[in-house]
Each structure stands twice: as structure tokens, then as C-alpha cells.
Write a protein that holds these residues in place. Sequence first.
Motif, PDB file in Angstrom:
ATOM      1  N   ALA B  76       0.885  -8.301   9.985  1.00 47.21           N
ATOM      2  CA  ALA B  76       1.825  -7.545   9.153  1.00 47.21           C
ATOM      3  C   ALA B  76       1.114  -7.078   7.882  1.00 47.21           C
ATOM      4  CB  ALA B  76       3.022  -8.417   8.799  1.00 47.21           C
ATOM      5  N   LEU B  77       0.338  -7.977   7.267  1.00 49.91           N
ATOM      6  CA  LEU B  77      -0.357  -7.618   6.022  1.00 49.91           C
ATOM      7  C   LEU B  77      -1.388  -6.526   6.269  1.00 49.91           C
ATOM      8  CD1 LEU B  77      -0.846 -11.064   4.265  1.00 49.91           C
ATOM      9  CD2 LEU B  77       0.881  -9.325   3.848  1.00 49.91           C
ATOM     10  N   SER B  78      -1.994  -6.562   7.449  1.00 47.92           N
ATOM     11  CA  SER B  78      -2.966  -5.527   7.779  1.00 47.92           C
ATOM     12  C   SER B  78      -2.288  -4.154   7.836  1.00 47.92           C
ATOM     13  CB  SER B  78      -3.611  -5.916   9.106  1.00 47.92           C
ATOM     14  OG  SER B  78      -4.234  -4.853   9.682  1.00 47.92           O
ATOM     15  N   ILE B  79      -1.068  -4.099   8.412  1.00 47.49           N
ATOM     16  CA  ILE B  79      -0.318  -2.836   8.464  1.00 47.49           C
ATOM     17  C   ILE B  79       0.103  -2.436   7.042  1.00 47.49           C
ATOM     18  CG2 ILE B  79       1.735  -1.678   9.402  1.00 47.49           C
ATOM     19  CD1 ILE B  79       1.632  -3.772  11.705  1.00 47.49           C
ATOM     20  N   PHE B  80       0.583  -3.416   6.278  1.00 43.56           N
ATOM     21  CA  PHE B  80       1.034  -3.120   4.911  1.00 43.56           C
ATOM     22  C   PHE B  80      -0.122  -2.656   4.021  1.00 43.56           C
ATOM     23  CE2 PHE B  80       4.748  -6.211   5.645  1.00 43.56           C
ATOM     24  CZ  PHE B  80       5.506  -5.180   6.182  1.00 43.56           C
ATOM     25  N   SER B  81      -1.322  -3.154   4.333  1.00 43.87           N
ATOM     26  CA  SER B  81      -2.482  -2.748   3.560  1.00 43.87           C
ATOM     27  C   SER B  81      -2.687  -1.234   3.726  1.00 43.87           C
ATOM     28  CB  SER B  81      -3.701  -3.521   4.056  1.00 43.87           C
ATOM     29  OG  SER B  81      -4.877  -2.932   3.645  1.00 43.87           O
ATOM     30  N   TYR B  82      -2.507  -0.775   4.959  1.00 44.28           N
ATOM     31  CA  TYR B  82      -2.632   0.669   5.231  1.00 44.28           C
ATOM     32  C   TYR B  82      -1.545   1.450   4.485  1.00 44.28           C
ATOM     33  CZ  TYR B  82      -2.122   5.048   7.760  1.00 44.28           C
ATOM     34  OH  TYR B  82      -1.992   6.377   8.065  1.00 44.28           O
ATOM     35  N   ILE B  83      -0.313   0.926   4.556  1.00 46.79           N
ATOM     36  CA  ILE B  83       0.804   1.608   3.880  1.00 46.79           C
ATOM     37  C   ILE B  83       0.545   1.644   2.369  1.00 46.79           C
ATOM     38  CG2 ILE B  83       3.294   1.498   3.395  1.00 46.79           C
ATOM     39  CD1 ILE B  83       3.607   0.162   6.160  1.00 46.79           C
ATOM     40  N   ALA B  84       0.033   0.521   1.837  1.00 48.00           N
ATOM     41  CA  ALA B  84      -0.209   0.447   0.394  1.00 48.00           C
ATOM     42  C   ALA B  84      -1.272   1.454  -0.042  1.00 48.00           C
ATOM     43  CB  ALA B  84      -0.624  -0.968   0.013  1.00 48.00           C
ATOM     44  N   LYS B  89      -2.143   6.304  -3.140  1.00 45.80           N
ATOM     45  CA  LYS B  89      -2.598   7.687  -3.230  1.00 45.80           C
ATOM     46  C   LYS B  89      -1.494   8.577  -3.821  1.00 45.80           C
ATOM     47  CE  LYS B  89      -3.953   9.064   0.745  1.00 45.80           C
ATOM     48  NZ  LYS B  89      -4.712   9.062   1.956  1.00 45.80           N
ATOM     49  N   PHE B  90      -0.268   8.388  -3.308  1.00 48.43           N
ATOM     50  CA  PHE B  90       0.825   9.270  -3.729  1.00 48.43           C
ATOM     51  C   PHE B  90       1.585   8.748  -4.950  1.00 48.43           C
ATOM     52  CE2 PHE B  90       0.430  10.160   0.905  1.00 48.43           C
ATOM     53  CZ  PHE B  90      -0.098  11.429   0.761  1.00 48.43           C
ATOM     54  N   GLY B  91       1.286   7.547  -5.366  1.00 45.72           N
ATOM     55  CA  GLY B  91       1.925   6.992  -6.559  1.00 45.72           C
ATOM     56  C   GLY B  91       3.349   6.512  -6.330  1.00 45.72           C
ATOM     57  N   ASN B  92       3.700   6.138  -5.075  1.00 45.22           N
ATOM     58  CA  ASN B  92       5.054   5.615  -4.816  1.00 45.22           C
ATOM     59  C   ASN B  92       5.185   4.211  -5.408  1.00 45.22           C
ATOM     60  OD1 ASN B  92       4.060   7.078  -2.193  1.00 45.22           O
ATOM     61  ND2 ASN B  92       6.269   7.346  -2.280  1.00 45.22           N
ATOM     62  N   ARG B  93       6.410   3.869  -5.739  1.00 47.79           N
ATOM     63  CA  ARG B  93       6.671   2.482  -6.144  1.00 47.79           C
ATOM     64  C   ARG B  93       6.870   1.661  -4.884  1.00 47.79           C
ATOM     65  NH1 ARG B  93      11.820   0.938  -8.658  1.00 47.79           N
ATOM     66  NH2 ARG B  93      11.375  -1.275  -8.609  1.00 47.79           N
ATOM     67  N   ILE B  94       6.303   0.461  -4.825  1.00 49.16           N
ATOM     68  CA  ILE B  94       6.532  -0.383  -3.644  1.00 49.16           C
ATOM     69  C   ILE B  94       7.234  -1.677  -4.055  1.00 49.16           C
ATOM     70  CG2 ILE B  94       4.622   0.480  -2.239  1.00 49.16           C
ATOM     71  CD1 ILE B  94       3.065  -2.069  -3.096  1.00 49.16           C
ATOM     72  N   ILE B  95       7.981  -2.226  -3.094  1.00 41.71           N
ATOM     73  CA  ILE B  95       8.596  -3.546  -3.304  1.00 41.71           C
ATOM     74  C   ILE B  95       8.290  -4.358  -2.057  1.00 41.71           C
ATOM     75  CG2 ILE B  95      10.723  -4.838  -3.716  1.00 41.71           C
ATOM     76  CD1 ILE B  95      11.977  -2.191  -4.659  1.00 41.71           C
ATOM     77  N   MET B  96       7.750  -5.547  -2.263  1.00 41.13           N
ATOM     78  CA  MET B  96       7.431  -6.394  -1.119  1.00 41.13           C
ATOM     79  C   MET B  96       7.977  -7.807  -1.349  1.00 41.13           C
ATOM     80  SD  MET B  96       3.734  -6.834   0.547  1.00 41.13           S
ATOM     81  CE  MET B  96       3.424  -7.784   1.981  1.00 41.13           C
TER      82      MET B  96
END
Lengths: 278, 267, 270
Positions: B76-84, B89-96
Amino acid sequence: MKTPGTIWDKLQAIDRRILYLLLLVVIITPIFLPIRLPTVTMPSTQRLYDAIESIPRGGFVMVSCTWSGGTRAENMPQTEAILRHAMQRGLRVAVFSFDVQGAQLSLQIAERVAREVGYQYGKDWVHLGFHPLPSVVMKSMVRDIPGTFDKDYQGKPTKDMPVMQGIKDIQNVDAIVEIAASGIYGDWIGLVVGANKQMKFGFCPTSVMVPETYPYLASGQIVGTMEGMRGAAEYESLIRKRGLASAGMGSISLAHLLIMALIVIGNIGYFVSRARRG
Amino acid sequence: MQHAFEKIWPVLIVEVLTAIIIVWRILSAQRGKELFIRRIPGLNAIDEAIGRATEMGRPVLMVPGIGGFGVVALQALSIFSYIARSTAKFGNRIIMPVADATVYTVAEEVIRDAYQAEGHPERFDPDSIRFLSDRQFAFASGVAGLIQREQIASSFMFGEFFAESLIFAETGNMVGAIQVAGTVQTTQIPFFIAACDYTIIGDEYYAASAYISRDPTMLGSLVGQDFGKLLITALFTVGMISATLAALDVPALSAAGKWFVELFQIR
Amino acid sequence: MWEAIARFFGPKPVEVVPYYVAGAVIFSVLVIILLINLPSRARKPLIATVTFLAGLFYATEFFLPIDEATQKNMLTDYLVPARKLGSLLAGMTLTLGILSLVRVHGRNIARLRAGWYNSVALLAAMVAMVVFGLMDKYSTHEGAKRVFNVLFEGMLINMDATMFSLIAFYIVSASYRAFRIRSVEATILMTAAFLVMLGQVPVGLALTAWIPRDSMFDWMRLEVVKEWLLTVLNAAALRAIAFGLGVGGLAISLRIWLSLERGAYFEREI
């Protein structure tokens, strides 16, 4: 979500608050106006019942209660039904839990059922308390039960209790029944079940977990199951003691019917509006 | 963690054989062998979901499930690493929100590294990775609250999910989020399918990081996995034939069939 | 040598325990200092070696033949200490988790962000549960025990049950929205769902209860149809998924165990 136009569009997009209100009504109504429904016993429930029935009087059954308050509605009637059956049959019962809440809740249930059946603590039944690290406990109980469960829930030594006499390892256990809200059956099958081929392993999951148990039921690694609250209601009818689960069957039945009705309504709306649009 | 059974050797042989095949494919892929991987719509949707969050200016939610620290959480973290990396790059806010303390500590490192790798370490907010509770339903209510309060635009749920899966997915649906989910818990897949836009089923979950990263090691491992599945399918077929032979009235065939069936029989 | 190790890590008399604790603390601090100051070129092989040895321990313990009488092999006795080590590490990370919770909500309160009072409630609830939980276990104060009882049995258990019961509501809205007969596959899916749902409840079962059991039409009884759908079709698909997941899990475990992964989790060179 798009704004519905015609009545047929509206049927496809009923406000979820209305859906929730309807569900609340169908669940609450049978609690106040009980509906008595015939019970048809599933083969898996029957198999669990038969397995307990086949144990001779004085046999040793271990009941593990790995559940907590969250799933009390399903796991509590299951626990009560299995304990009542084992106690009515005159089997020696050892209850324990891999969950802190489960230990407390199962103790309350066991004390109540034991009182009703006339079972004596320490002689006929025992509560072995809460045990963390399930796989370590399972591994250890295969070869040494008195060592693994050396104290009961109050910290009293179990070795002198009559209920534990003659119980050395897994070979002396007639059945293990796990009542759980998780997939802990995998650990039991992996670590314990294969070590005593005569021992029966029953599993009582919450309804949502039932499908994943079927391969193990087919392979015989799980002897029988009690499928959520419905399974508990079937078991209650088999032991002829209607309880919480049987009382809840009216609500469950109506909730199922409501879901089916809503699916049909949604589809009617879908088809008619599609036909009208050509 | 068992060795309670006497019949461990057949299992050992099958497992070691599968392991050898997987390692062999990984090594050959690392040496530069070209490998094909089929399209997985759910994973293609990741970029679409991040793009939507960028347009709307609302946060992206990533939930790594409630399981402990293990291969499922690492995947899961490997996938999230890609998303992050995309959100960096786009400057989105993330919540995890995280339910397991060990996963929390590793997740913080992984996401921080993803931001660093994209060249935007200043955009990483340590408060975006939050430990909520290790109790199932306390965590569920915490996440549902976050979804509602933050009005998230996209939700990614990868990891081990149990009864709380539908609570997350339906709450996400209520706020109109685009949702992509994948879990190894087969009983939760129907809930995700009913409430999410895209669901990754079964071992697609383990194919995800290979698919996203196109890293030769992972692609090789994926092909090795498929060879492993072929091996198991072959065993099934031989098993079925053996069980049929065992039931025949021909002593030699019946004995051979029984021998094979008993080799893998546990009870 | 094994016995000496077992003796060293075994139970100790109370009077020497503080020395062992102090020794463990000094040892841990030294190890941490050493790890921090290790050049990154040396750190990578060290992590790979530790990972490999840890994996090797479990794999060997699993496959080594066991002694029939004791049901153990030479490594079985070390499973419990290994697990305790894991629990210890997990315990330490829990502190970091709680720190994160306090940091996020403390900041909410300090900056009076929207909904800051919720953060106050959360931190107060956390402190109350810890304090009364400890008092319940270690003090004889009756009032504290009663308060803990209210917090645990009166509130926590019921709030858990409430969240679980929400699923019923969400199932209604999700299934109402999802089950549309848009294609042949969707029709098959919905027919199967209807049969299973009817087969789950007494009302549905009553519909076919008139068909005599053990007759040639027995297979038309809803519980039989439901059982067939679940145990044959559904279980077959579940088995296939389970095997795929098993092999997938093996593959990822191998990659981690043998350190074949190249920067999948930690992009930074470690």
C-alpha cells in the motif's frame, strides 16, 4: 449527483436519508411487534450442532471469544448458544479470549448460562481470561495446555481445578469453537487443527465474513459454522432455547426485503427512463 | 507459523520451487528482458483522480487500511509513494490517516521521501500523515469525520480492510469523491465494488506497484508470480486427475491417484 | 552457548533487574548512536543482512523437522522472544503515533482552528481513558473503577457497536445505487444476489419450504440454491483469488527478504 427530473429519474435517486429512515423503521418495528418466523437450518449450522452432539458427556470443549463490543449483536448470541449447548450436554467447557473486551463480555455470558444450567465454576467450566498474541498461544497449547493456560481470569492456578483434570495437550481436546469478528480461523487451521485429527473445529463469524469460510468447510478443516445472527437463530432453534438471535430475525428479514424492494424500484426507474429516452 | 503437520515436505518443495521461479524472473528482468503487462483500469484512474483533486482544490485521501506492518501495508505504501509524487508535483494537499503505529512511522518516511524525490520537500506537511487510533471503529469514525470535514476530492484505499471498508467508501461517495480501492480481504471487495469508482481485485493488488513504476524488479516479480500460479494450476489439474483415478476400480491407477492425493491431504 | 543465551535473557531476581535495565538502555543508546553515524554505504548492507537473517529465522523454524515428543525444533523456543522483540518495537512506535495525535490536535487548539473544541474533547477523552484505565488496574479506589466502567462498558463498547451498525445503513444505500441491470453480467449478478438474499432470511426460505426435502425437486429449495451458489461458484472464485494473493504475497516477501527491491519504499539512498 444530477438533479432528477421525472418520477422515473427520482426513483433512481431516492435521497439516502429516506433510505436510512426506512431501514430504521423496518429494524425497530419487529422489536416492538415481534414476528415469529419459521427457521430453516442451514447445513453448516447443523454440522456444528452435530459435532457438539457427538462429543461424549464429560468431553472437553474450548470456546475462544475473539470479539469485542462492536460486533456484540452477532457474536453474543453465538457465544450464548454454543455455551448453552455444551453445558446442556454435560461437557467440560473452557472459555478464553484473544480480545480484552471479548474476555470481559464472554465471562458475563458464561456466568449467566452456567447459573441457568447449574454449572459449577472450576468443576464444570472455567474462564481462562484474556491472552494476547494468538499464534503464540495456539502454538504453545498444541503441546502444553496447563502450561499455556496456567491461571484463570482471576489469576487462580488452573492445575488443581477438576475441569482441567486429564487435559495435557491438544490430543485431549474434543472440540474448539472460535467465535470471532476477524479471520482468526486461518491461524487455528494453520497451527492447531491439523495436530489432532479427531478434534472438531467450529467457527462462528460475523455474517460479512461467512463467504471466505466456505473453502475450509468444504475441505473439512472447519467442521461447521454459525453464520452471524441468522446462524445463531438456527442454533437457538436446534437447542430449543429461543434467545436474542431469534428475536432479531424479524428485523433482519424485513431489512433484506427492504433492500430487495429498493433495488427493484431503482431498476424500474432505470428501465422506464431509458425506454422513454429511446 | 506452523509445523504441527507431518506433511511439510510437499509444501516446502512447491514453495521453494515457486520462490526460485520468482527470483529467476526478477533477475532476468533486471538484466534488461522486456516484459509485457496488461492494462489495469483501476490503476490508470489514479492520475485521473489526482487531476480532479487539483482542479477542485480539495485534498486527496490515502488510507492504508487497519492491518499491521507487513507485506500488505508495504505494498500500500509503495502505491501511496507514487501518488504522493504526483501530489508533490501538482501541490495537492494530502491526508493519510493511519491505524497502526508502526505503519505510521514508515508511512511518514515514505511520503517525505516521495516529496523529496520530486524536488519539493517544502511542500510536505508532517501533519498530513496522522495516527488516529488502533481500534477499528474509532479509526473508522475518525476517517469518516475527516472525509466529511475536509470534503476530499479523491480517495485511495489500499491495504487490509475489514468491516470499516464500506463506512469509508460510502462516506467518500456522499461527498462526491472519486474513489479507487484495492484490498487483499476478499470479503470486502464487494463493498468496494458497490461504492467505489474503481476496484483492484485479488492479486492485481500485488501487481499495482509493478504496473505503476514499470520497475524491472517488480515487473520480473510479477511475471514470476504468474509462473507460480501456473505451477499451482498444474498441481490442481494433476490433483483432479489423481482424485478421479483414485476412485477408479483399477488397482494400479487407483493406488497412484491415492498416493498423490494423500501427498497434499491435511485432514 | 544456546543455554548461556537463554539464561542471560531468562527471568532474573528482583534485586538485579535495575542493573539489567540500565545495561539494556546503555546498549540501546550505543546501538542507535552507531546506526546514526554509520556511513550510508555501510547502512544498506547492514539492513539487508538483518532483514535476511530475521526472515531466515522464521522460514527455518517453519520448515525444520520437529521432535514428535516435544513438537518443537531447535528454533521453536526462540519464537516467543522474537515476538516479544517485535511487540517492543511496536510499543515504541505507538509512542510516536500518540505524539502525532497530540501534535495535530494540540496545534488545532493552540491556533483555535475551526472545530478546535473537538480536539479538546479528543485529548481529554484520551487522557481520561489512560488515567482511569491505570487506576482501575492498579488502585483500589472504588469511584475510579466506577468511572472506568462507565467509560469502557457504558461508552466505548456502545460507540463501537454504533459504528458497526452504520454498515447496515450504508449497505442499503450502496446496494440501491449499485445494482442496476445495465448488462447481461449485471443481470446475472443481481439474480444471484437476490437468490442469496432470499436464502439468508426466514421469510425467503418460507417461500420454498413447501418443497419436500429429499424429493427430486429438493434442489429448488432456496437454501439449497443459496448454498450451491456460495459453496460452489463463490468458493471457487474465492479460492482462485486466495491462491493469487498467496503467490503475490510470496513474491513481495521474497523481494523484501532478499533486498531485491530497488527504491520502491525509500527513494532516498539509505
